[in-house]
Motif scaffolding. Sequence first.
Motif, PDB file in Angstrom:
ATOM      1  N   PHE A 130       0.819  -1.218   0.000  1.00  8.40           N
ATOM      2  CA  PHE A 130       0.000   0.000   0.000  1.00  8.40           C
ATOM      3  C   PHE A 130       0.846   1.258   0.000  1.00  8.40           C
ATOM      4  N   ARG A 131       0.319   2.240  -0.694  1.00  7.66           N
ATOM      5  CA  ARG A 131       0.898   3.574  -0.657  1.00  7.66           C
ATOM      6  C   ARG A 131      -0.122   4.553  -0.116  1.00  7.66           C
ATOM      7  N   SER A 132      -1.376   4.401  -0.534  1.00  9.62           N
ATOM      8  CA  SER A 132      -2.387   5.379  -0.128  1.00  9.62           C
ATOM      9  C   SER A 132      -3.582   4.748   0.574  1.00  9.62           C
ATOM     10  N   ALA A 133      -3.579   3.456   0.766  1.00 15.10           N
ATOM     11  CA  ALA A 133      -4.655   2.784   1.503  1.00 15.10           C
ATOM     12  C   ALA A 133      -4.047   2.149   2.744  1.00 15.10           C
ATOM     13  N   SER A 134      -4.895   1.815   3.695  1.00 13.48           N
ATOM     14  CA  SER A 134      -4.362   1.167   4.895  1.00 13.48           C
ATOM     15  C   SER A 134      -4.879  -0.260   5.053  1.00 13.48           C
ATOM     16  N   THR A 135      -5.968  -0.616   4.356  1.00 16.16           N
ATOM     17  CA  THR A 135      -6.515  -1.965   4.430  1.00 16.16           C
ATOM     18  C   THR A 135      -6.999  -2.398   3.054  1.00 16.16           C
ATOM     19  N   PHE A 136      -7.153  -3.722   2.891  1.00 18.75           N
ATOM     20  CA  PHE A 136      -7.697  -4.231   1.639  1.00 18.75           C
ATOM     21  C   PHE A 136      -9.171  -3.889   1.501  1.00 18.75           C
ATOM     22  N   ALA A 137      -9.881  -3.762   2.625  1.00 19.74           N
ATOM     23  CA  ALA A 137     -11.290  -3.347   2.574  1.00 19.74           C
ATOM     24  C   ALA A 137     -11.390  -1.941   1.980  1.00 19.74           C
ATOM     25  N   GLU A 138     -10.446  -1.087   2.328  1.00 24.05           N
ATOM     26  CA  GLU A 138     -10.415   0.261   1.761  1.00 24.05           C
ATOM     27  C   GLU A 138     -10.119   0.213   0.261  1.00 24.05           C
TER      28      GLU A 138
END
Length: 188
Positions: A130-138
């Motif tokens: 990730f670069r701009s997300a924190s979770t896979f749900a996001e």
Amino acid sequence: MERLIILTAGKTHSGKSTFARKLEEKLDHSVVIDQDHQAEFINTFYPKLLPPEGPNTFKYEISQTILDFAADRTDYHMILCNSNRHPRGRSRMLDYFHQRGFTSILVNFEIPDETLLKRIEQSNRNTRIFRSASTFAEVLKRQNEDSVEKPGREEADHFFVISEPQDTEQVINEILQIHERGGGMDRR
């Protein structure tokens, strides 16, 4: 030898990586190229070089260098395991390989979101990509908000849809048959 380019398209946790690894095991003389590996490498060793916002051009440059090397300096069939959800990007990628004489196969993963969410909940995949997300749900939420045109049969020489996990083996077997026949056009 006629070379194949197998391009996956689909949302996070739809089974693209699993499919690619299984296909690589069965398709002699093939290699998987997965942008998640480039993202993890960059985030681990070169985070200062990441663009602060916008597209991850650094990841794309590294991926393109790997593609160029594999296409021009090896004779491997290539399995590109990326989301490839945007039509323009898919078109550019497929044109790149068509110009080099590859036979193209596009595999679209259309797994229901409820299945994807269950997989995400049970996942232990590394988030170093990730670069701009924190979770896979996001990531899934963003992908659902990003309205893109579904891949179509007219985009590649051969086109398959995987909508259930059990479709994977059948699609792999059909790709192996395409290889045995020497590629050729299908577009069914």
